[in-house]
Design an enzyme around this catalytic site. Structure first.
Site, PDB file in Angstrom:
ATOM      1  N   SER A 190      39.511  30.547  30.360  1.00  0.00           N
ATOM      2  CA  SER A 190      38.784  30.642  31.639  1.00  0.00           C
ATOM      3  C   SER A 190      37.753  29.538  31.792  1.00  0.00           C
ATOM      4  O   SER A 190      37.350  29.201  32.906  1.00  0.00           O
ATOM      5  CB  SER A 190      38.029  31.960  31.728  1.00  0.00           C
ATOM      6  OG  SER A 190      38.891  32.997  31.945  1.00  0.00           O
ATOM      7  N   PRO A 224      34.767  36.667  26.947  1.00  0.00           N
ATOM      8  CA  PRO A 224      34.093  36.324  25.687  1.00  0.00           C
ATOM      9  C   PRO A 224      33.150  35.126  25.779  1.00  0.00           C
ATOM     10  O   PRO A 224      32.466  34.792  24.811  1.00  0.00           O
ATOM     11  CB  PRO A 224      35.279  36.000  24.765  1.00  0.00           C
ATOM     12  CG  PRO A 224      36.327  35.451  25.683  1.00  0.00           C
ATOM     13  CD  PRO A 224      36.182  36.209  26.970  1.00  0.00           C
ATOM     14  N   GLY A 225      33.097  34.430  26.940  1.00  0.00           N
ATOM     15  CA  GLY A 225      32.052  33.403  27.057  1.00  0.00           C
ATOM     16  C   GLY A 225      32.503  32.024  27.528  1.00  0.00           C
ATOM     17  O   GLY A 225      31.753  31.063  27.392  1.00  0.00           O
ATOM     18  N   ASP A 242      27.910  41.665  30.241  1.00  0.00           N
ATOM     19  CA  ASP A 242      29.272  42.199  30.052  1.00  0.00           C
ATOM     20  C   ASP A 242      29.228  43.239  28.941  1.00  0.00           C
ATOM     21  O   ASP A 242      28.504  43.060  27.946  1.00  0.00           O
ATOM     22  CB  ASP A 242      30.239  41.056  29.659  1.00  0.00           C
ATOM     23  CG  ASP A 242      31.703  41.410  29.952  1.00  0.00           C
ATOM     24  OD1 ASP A 242      32.141  42.498  29.532  1.00  0.00           O
ATOM     25  OD2 ASP A 242      32.389  40.592  30.573  1.00  0.00           O
ATOM     26  N   ASP A 262      26.151  46.838  33.515  1.00  0.00           N
ATOM     27  CA  ASP A 262      27.072  46.740  34.650  1.00  0.00           C
ATOM     28  C   ASP A 262      26.649  45.557  35.535  1.00  0.00           C
ATOM     29  O   ASP A 262      25.514  45.546  36.037  1.00  0.00           O
ATOM     30  CB  ASP A 262      27.008  48.063  35.435  1.00  0.00           C
ATOM     31  CG  ASP A 262      27.950  48.054  36.644  1.00  0.00           C
ATOM     32  OD1 ASP A 262      28.527  46.981  36.957  1.00  0.00           O
ATOM     33  OD2 ASP A 262      28.095  49.118  37.273  1.00  0.00           O
ATOM     34  N   LYS A 307      39.426  37.483  43.270  1.00  0.00           N
ATOM     35  CA  LYS A 307      40.821  37.818  42.942  1.00  0.00           C
ATOM     36  C   LYS A 307      41.472  38.291  44.235  1.00  0.00           C
ATOM     37  O   LYS A 307      40.953  39.190  44.903  1.00  0.00           O
ATOM     38  CB  LYS A 307      40.892  38.925  41.878  1.00  0.00           C
ATOM     39  CG  LYS A 307      39.860  38.810  40.755  1.00  0.00           C
ATOM     40  CD  LYS A 307      40.149  37.702  39.784  1.00  0.00           C
ATOM     41  CE  LYS A 307      38.986  37.518  38.784  1.00  0.00           C
ATOM     42  NZ  LYS A 307      39.066  36.306  37.972  1.00  0.00           N
TER      43      LYS A 307
HETATM   44  C1  SAM Z   1      38.203  37.449  33.401  1.00  0.00           C
HETATM   45  S1  SAM Z   1      37.126  38.152  32.284  1.00  0.00           S
HETATM   46  C2  SAM Z   1      35.834  37.003  32.191  1.00  0.00           C
HETATM   47  C3  SAM Z   1      36.135  35.800  31.343  1.00  0.00           C
HETATM   48  C4  SAM Z   1      34.924  34.924  31.186  1.00  0.00           C
HETATM   49  N1  SAM Z   1      34.516  34.344  32.454  1.00  0.00           N
HETATM   50  C5  SAM Z   1      35.185  33.804  30.217  1.00  0.00           C
HETATM   51  O1  SAM Z   1      35.178  32.645  30.655  1.00  0.00           O
HETATM   52  O2  SAM Z   1      35.381  34.047  29.033  1.00  0.00           O
HETATM   53  C6  SAM Z   1      36.402  39.436  33.207  1.00  0.00           C
HETATM   54  C7  SAM Z   1      35.250  40.144  32.520  1.00  0.00           C
HETATM   55  O3  SAM Z   1      34.580  40.919  33.488  1.00  0.00           O
HETATM   56  C8  SAM Z   1      34.041  42.020  32.823  1.00  0.00           C
HETATM   57  N2  SAM Z   1      33.681  43.039  33.816  1.00  0.00           N
HETATM   58  C9  SAM Z   1      34.479  43.681  34.700  1.00  0.00           C
HETATM   59  N3  SAM Z   1      33.753  44.535  35.440  1.00  0.00           N
HETATM   60  C10 SAM Z   1      32.466  44.406  35.020  1.00  0.00           C
HETATM   61  C11 SAM Z   1      31.250  45.023  35.391  1.00  0.00           C
HETATM   62  N4  SAM Z   1      31.180  45.927  36.361  1.00  0.00           N
HETATM   63  N5  SAM Z   1      30.111  44.638  34.748  1.00  0.00           N
HETATM   64  C12 SAM Z   1      30.135  43.696  33.784  1.00  0.00           C
HETATM   65  N6  SAM Z   1      31.285  43.098  33.377  1.00  0.00           N
HETATM   66  C13 SAM Z   1      32.425  43.448  33.988  1.00  0.00           C
HETATM   67  C14 SAM Z   1      35.126  42.445  31.859  1.00  0.00           C
HETATM   68  O4  SAM Z   1      34.573  43.175  30.780  1.00  0.00           O
HETATM   69  C15 SAM Z   1      35.693  41.097  31.417  1.00  0.00           C
HETATM   70  O5  SAM Z   1      35.135  40.696  30.184  1.00  0.00           O
END
Ligand code: SAM
Length: 356
Positions: A190, A224-225, A242, A262, A307
């Site tokens: 990502s 994961p970052g 997260d 959240d 999305k």
């Molecule tokens: C596509 S991944 C993110 C990848 C990240 N941007 C990266 O570059 O590694 C989506 C993330 O959104 C988090 N997520 C979804 N709903 C969330 C919420 N309400 N609050 C915090 N995190 C949330 C999920 O736990 C997941 O880790």
């Protein structure tokens, strides 16, 4: 040198999004004469748009979400002879302008759309590009100071569009795709999405001015970052929100605070420079959250991913972007919004917004 004449546009897009790309071009055209129409085959990775106002629309690449590139079409060639394609293509390129002489080009690119079928044309494109540039140099038609770039878009081994772009008003990458190398140490693929967003949605001066070491950022849905990694690489301090785990090396950088919270409820105790958000959620919900942060002055800049649903994707994008602009207008602030479906985006788009 006068502008090359054309009535047709050629846009490159992600395969499967030709309909959305055509809808956007039609919406732009509707602001002019509205008489234009699109030709697009699903999965082809390109859209042709015919309009009397094509030259006025040709500089709109930055305003289009679904177009990776936007070109003016000089002509289309079919039944190219496999042993000497240039014998047909060069006369189409060399057209003389009685007042100004032949058009000269800053460069010439031979490309293929980003479709499964056209991708196999890559070796042909490389060979043809070398031969084309050599032929243009021999005819003294390459002038690095020219505003115009020549594009040959191969749609089959024997078919091509001859097209043109004004270099400051078009994507500066062949195929409209910035080729990025996965950075060593980044925790997820990502990361390339945010890197591409910063490259495509901001210019060089904006990246320098708006992403200074020591600035503060919040990353919602950070695990994961990968996105946090991009900000830390630019020496920003990041609050990563997260419930999932963050990469250990990032946490050891000393620039990251990880909050298991959240992302829809979290608010910073004082305003930050940047908000980035990659949470997988309904696009409207994310757009509302971003609008809230910007309207409340909680961040100056935001980059977020929307999305897209399976259907009515163009309408959903418009609705979300209008929602952000409307919320900001209601709060008395002016917002600048730029959006693209990036190469590294799949069924999604990436948006940059700032309070102007
Ligand atoms: C596509 S991944 C993110 C990848 C990240 N941007 C990266 O570059 O590694 C989506 C993330 O959104 C988090 N997520 C979804 N709903 C969330 C919420 N309400 N609050 C915090 N995190 C949330 C999920 O736990 C997941 O880790």
């Amino acid at each position: 040198m006068s502008a090359p004449a054309f009535r047709r546009l050629l846009a490159y897009c992600r395969p499967g999004f030709e309909g959305e790309c055509a809808q956007e071009l039609a919406a732009l055209d509707a602001r002019q004469s509205g008489a234009g129409y699109a030709r697009a085959a699903r999965g082809s990775g390109h859209v042709e748009f015919v309009s009397d106002d094509a030259p006025a629309l040709a500089g709109s690449w930055r305003d289009l979400v679904f177009a990776r590139q936007l070109l003016g079409v000089l002509g289309e060639a079919r039944d190219l002879p496999p042993k000497d394609r240039l014998s047909v293509l060069l006369p189409m390129i060399e057209g003389e302008d009685p007042a100004d002489g032949p058009c000269r080009w800053c460069d010439a690119w031979v490309e293929a759309p980003d479709s499964d079928a056209a991708r196999e044309l890559a070796p042909l494109c490389r060979g043809l590009e070398a031969a084309l540039v050599a032929a243009l140099k021999q005819r003294k038609l390459i002038d690095r100071a020219s505003r115009w770039r020549l594009h040959l878009c191969m749609t089959a081994t024997d078919a091509a569009y001859v097209a043109v772009a004004e270099r400051t008003l078009s994507a500066p990458w062949p195929g409209g795709i910035p080729r990025l190398k996965f950075p060593r140490g980044a925790p997820s693929r990502s990361t390339l999405k945010l890197e591409e967003a910063l490259l495509v949605l901001l210019d060089e001066g904006e990246r320098e001015r708006w992403l200074e070491p020591g600035m503060r950022a919040v990353d919602l849905g950070a695990s994961p970052g990968g996105w946090t990694w991009q900000l830390v690489a630019r020496s920003l301090h990041v609050t990563a929100v997260d419930n999932g785990p963050m990469d250990a090396a990032l946490l050891a950088s000393g620039l990251v605070d990880h909050l298991r919270a959240d992302g829809f409820r979290y608010r910073p105790t004082r305003p930050v420079d940047w908000l980035v958000c990659d949470m997988v959620e309904q696009p409207r919900r994310v757009a509302e959250l971003m609008a809230h942060w910007l309207a409340e002055g909680l961040c100056r800049h935001a980059i977020f991913n929307l999305k897209l649903p399976m259907k009515k994707r163009h309408d959903e994008v418009r609705l979300c972007l209008d929602l952000v602009a409307g919320a900001l207008a209601a709060s008395g602030r002016r917002v600048e919004v730029r959006a693209k479906q990036l190469y590294h985006d799949r069924e999604e788009i990436t948006v940059y917004a700032r309070v102007a």
